[in-house]
Design an enzyme around this catalytic site. Structure first.
Site, PDB file in Angstrom:
ATOM      1  N   PRO A  70     -64.146   0.439 -60.172  1.00  0.00           N
ATOM      2  CA  PRO A  70     -63.786  -0.836 -59.757  1.00  0.00           C
ATOM      3  C   PRO A  70     -65.084  -1.580 -58.721  1.00  0.00           C
ATOM      4  O   PRO A  70     -64.903  -2.431 -58.501  1.00  0.00           O
ATOM      5  CB  PRO A  70     -62.438  -0.706 -59.055  1.00  0.00           C
ATOM      6  CG  PRO A  70     -62.533   0.722 -58.587  1.00  0.00           C
ATOM      7  CD  PRO A  70     -63.407   1.267 -59.746  1.00  0.00           C
ATOM      8  N   LEU A  71     -65.870  -0.568 -58.359  1.00  0.00           N
ATOM      9  CA  LEU A  71     -67.011  -1.078 -57.545  1.00  0.00           C
ATOM     10  C   LEU A  71     -68.279  -1.049 -58.377  1.00  0.00           C
ATOM     11  O   LEU A  71     -69.294  -0.916 -57.703  1.00  0.00           O
ATOM     12  CB  LEU A  71     -66.961   0.001 -56.239  1.00  0.00           C
ATOM     13  CG  LEU A  71     -66.144  -0.224 -55.295  1.00  0.00           C
ATOM     14  CD1 LEU A  71     -66.074   0.740 -54.114  1.00  0.00           C
ATOM     15  CD2 LEU A  71     -65.906  -1.376 -54.718  1.00  0.00           C
ATOM     16  N   GLY A  72     -68.163  -1.197 -59.641  1.00  0.00           N
ATOM     17  CA  GLY A  72     -69.469  -1.628 -60.535  1.00  0.00           C
ATOM     18  C   GLY A  72     -70.334  -0.389 -60.340  1.00  0.00           C
ATOM     19  O   GLY A  72     -71.590  -0.265 -60.188  1.00  0.00           O
ATOM     20  N   ARG A  73     -69.820   1.138 -60.297  1.00  0.00           N
ATOM     21  CA  ARG A  73     -70.592   2.129 -60.004  1.00  0.00           C
ATOM     22  C   ARG A  73     -71.431   1.962 -58.873  1.00  0.00           C
ATOM     23  O   ARG A  73     -72.580   2.574 -58.870  1.00  0.00           O
ATOM     24  CB  ARG A  73     -71.363   2.725 -61.381  1.00  0.00           C
ATOM     25  CG  ARG A  73     -70.700   2.257 -62.538  1.00  0.00           C
ATOM     26  CD  ARG A  73     -71.359   2.831 -63.743  1.00  0.00           C
ATOM     27  NE  ARG A  73     -70.665   2.765 -65.175  1.00  0.00           N
ATOM     28  CZ  ARG A  73     -69.697   3.556 -65.747  1.00  0.00           C
ATOM     29  NH1 ARG A  73     -69.238   4.721 -64.592  1.00  0.00           N
ATOM     30  NH2 ARG A  73     -69.253   3.334 -66.577  1.00  0.00           N
ATOM     31  N   GLY A  74     -70.723   1.599 -57.766  1.00  0.00           N
ATOM     32  CA  GLY A  74     -71.445   1.349 -56.607  1.00  0.00           C
ATOM     33  C   GLY A  74     -72.211   0.180 -56.090  1.00  0.00           C
ATOM     34  O   GLY A  74     -72.470   0.167 -55.171  1.00  0.00           O
ATOM     35  N   PHE A  75     -72.420  -0.680 -57.293  1.00  0.00           N
ATOM     36  CA  PHE A  75     -73.347  -1.431 -57.281  1.00  0.00           C
ATOM     37  C   PHE A  75     -72.793  -2.832 -56.284  1.00  0.00           C
ATOM     38  O   PHE A  75     -73.592  -3.556 -55.657  1.00  0.00           O
ATOM     39  CB  PHE A  75     -73.719  -2.189 -58.516  1.00  0.00           C
ATOM     40  CG  PHE A  75     -75.085  -3.027 -58.576  1.00  0.00           C
ATOM     41  CD1 PHE A  75     -76.304  -2.300 -58.527  1.00  0.00           C
ATOM     42  CD2 PHE A  75     -75.092  -4.414 -58.264  1.00  0.00           C
ATOM     43  CE1 PHE A  75     -77.297  -2.985 -58.482  1.00  0.00           C
ATOM     44  CE2 PHE A  75     -76.195  -4.996 -58.183  1.00  0.00           C
ATOM     45  CZ  PHE A  75     -77.688  -4.458 -58.377  1.00  0.00           C
ATOM     46  N   LEU A  76     -71.141  -2.782 -56.375  1.00  0.00           N
ATOM     47  CA  LEU A  76     -70.592  -3.868 -55.418  1.00  0.00           C
ATOM     48  C   LEU A  76     -70.592  -3.726 -54.118  1.00  0.00           C
ATOM     49  O   LEU A  76     -69.883  -4.670 -53.469  1.00  0.00           O
ATOM     50  CB  LEU A  76     -69.395  -4.370 -56.261  1.00  0.00           C
ATOM     51  CG  LEU A  76     -69.513  -4.796 -57.750  1.00  0.00           C
ATOM     52  CD1 LEU A  76     -67.841  -4.778 -58.475  1.00  0.00           C
ATOM     53  CD2 LEU A  76     -70.070  -6.181 -57.649  1.00  0.00           C
ATOM     54  N   THR A  77     -70.907  -2.581 -53.867  1.00  0.00           N
ATOM     55  CA  THR A  77     -70.830  -2.048 -52.150  1.00  0.00           C
ATOM     56  C   THR A  77     -71.969  -2.705 -51.647  1.00  0.00           C
ATOM     57  O   THR A  77     -71.673  -2.800 -50.560  1.00  0.00           O
ATOM     58  CB  THR A  77     -70.824  -0.648 -51.997  1.00  0.00           C
ATOM     59  OG1 THR A  77     -72.298  -0.290 -52.411  1.00  0.00           O
ATOM     60  CG2 THR A  77     -69.953   0.066 -52.899  1.00  0.00           C
ATOM     61  N   TYR A 123     -66.016  16.214 -67.142  1.00  0.00           N
ATOM     62  CA  TYR A 123     -66.683  16.188 -65.744  1.00  0.00           C
ATOM     63  C   TYR A 123     -67.507  17.475 -65.223  1.00  0.00           C
ATOM     64  O   TYR A 123     -66.873  18.126 -64.759  1.00  0.00           O
ATOM     65  CB  TYR A 123     -65.971  15.313 -64.729  1.00  0.00           C
ATOM     66  CG  TYR A 123     -65.384  14.094 -65.035  1.00  0.00           C
ATOM     67  CD1 TYR A 123     -66.046  13.224 -66.004  1.00  0.00           C
ATOM     68  CD2 TYR A 123     -64.356  13.599 -64.495  1.00  0.00           C
ATOM     69  CE1 TYR A 123     -65.470  11.814 -66.323  1.00  0.00           C
ATOM     70  CE2 TYR A 123     -63.714  12.480 -64.585  1.00  0.00           C
ATOM     71  CZ  TYR A 123     -64.344  11.481 -65.579  1.00  0.00           C
ATOM     72  OH  TYR A 123     -63.771  10.169 -66.021  1.00  0.00           O
TER      73      TYR A 123
END
Length: 326
Positions: free
Chosen positions: A204-211, A54
């Protein structure tokens, strides 16, 4: 703060993924990163996740600075990873699980982190050219030397996990898992439970998509790697956005945010799961931790499953899937 067990390792029920503080999601600010790390520990988060790739070591250096300035190393279960080899300019050089590389990578991580041991050391990706027994054998030597406390794997298949665990107990398997990535349900989760291995869902948030905060590919910075991710492109983007709208509707009825509902769903899949949502902002950290207070009934879970059924997400999760589930 609630706590959970990864085999014999006790950690906060939600960890913090640190990757985005140094790379992949556009520019970041270290003052804000350090504030987020401080707030995480103040709120009881004990599980921090990084990797040597990273930012080509910069993320580990950031955590090293945090430990040095805060004096809070002993408050943290520190996880890092090796195996994805990159050049000084960030170019991808391949995957290595060679025993000599295992030792070299660990020593380099210890220097960047400024610590005398790593609590949980993962092989980031499985090297197809090195038997897993050889890699884990070298990792077990790190335990014997006191440089590492516990061992983990990332994106390993059920068969590989079994072979690795036969060499040395594997404390945790880290793999992408969320409402829109449910591949681990195809035997991985059960294998973990059969072996007593904890499971750490990343993204767990789909790379932010699920927000529910992403409405267009134009929302991404020019250097955001999601611009190259199949799930965020073309027709896939709109199809996935329609699914997220369903999640938002259910979250609204539950009196929580979409991200809290998505995290609560992962947490509800078993006490042996410890998600590590990543963020570099205090606001989103606090919102994510609110998921621990969201209770989902059996009816809620069934409704979420109907709205966002397994396999519903459109597009592969990486442009190149060749290095996962080996």
């Amino acid at each position: 703060m609630q706590h959970r067990q990864l085999r014999d390792l006790t950690v906060s029920a939600l960890g913090l993924g640190c990757m985005g503080m140094s790379e992949f999601y556009g520019q970041s600010d270290d003052t804000e990163n350090l504030a987020t790390l401080t707030r995480a520990l103040d709120l009881g988060v004990t599980f921090l996740d990084t990797a040597d790739m990273y930012g080509v070591g910069r993320n580990e250096e950031l955590l090293g600075r945090f430990f040095r300035e805060s004096g809070r190393r002993d408050d943290v279960v520190l996880a890092t990873k090796f195996g994805n080899v990159r050049g000084q300019n960030g170019e991808r050089l391949g995957i290595s699980g060679r025993p000599e590389y295992v030792h070299q990578a660990c020593d380099a991580s210890l220097r960047r982190l400024g610590v005398d041991h790593i609590d949980l050391y993962y092989q980031h990706r499985v090297d197809p050219n090195t038997p897993i027994e050889d890699t884990v054998g070298a990792m077990s030597e790190l335990v014997q030397q006191g440089k590492v406390r516990y061992l983990g794997l990332s994106e390993a298949s059920a068969e590989t996990l079994r072979r690795a665990n036969a060499v040395h107990p594997i404390t945790a398997l880290q793999t992408e898992y969320s409402l829109w990535t449910r591949d681990p349900e195809d035997g991985i989760l059960q294998t973990c439970r059969d072996l007593g291995v904890g499971f750490v869902p990343y993204s767990p948030l789909g790379r932010g998509f699920l927000t529910g905060q992403i409405n267009s590919p134009d929302d991404f910075a020019p250097d955001d790697f999601r611009r190259m991710n199949p799930r965020f492109q073309g027709e896939n983007f709109q199809k996935n956005l329609d699914l997220v709208r369903e999640v938002q509707d259910i979250a609204h009825e539950k009196g929580c945010s979409a991200s809290q509902l998505a995290l609560a769903w992962v947490l509800a899949q078993g006490q042996d799961l410890v998600p590590i949502p990543g963020t570099r902002r205090v606001k989103y950290l606090e919102e994510n931790l609110g998921a621990l207070d969201v209770h989902l009934s059996a009816d809620d879970l069934a409704r979420i499953d109907a709205a966002f059924p397994r396999g519903a997400a459109s597009g592969e999760r990486y442009p190149d899937m060749s290095s996962v589930n080996r």
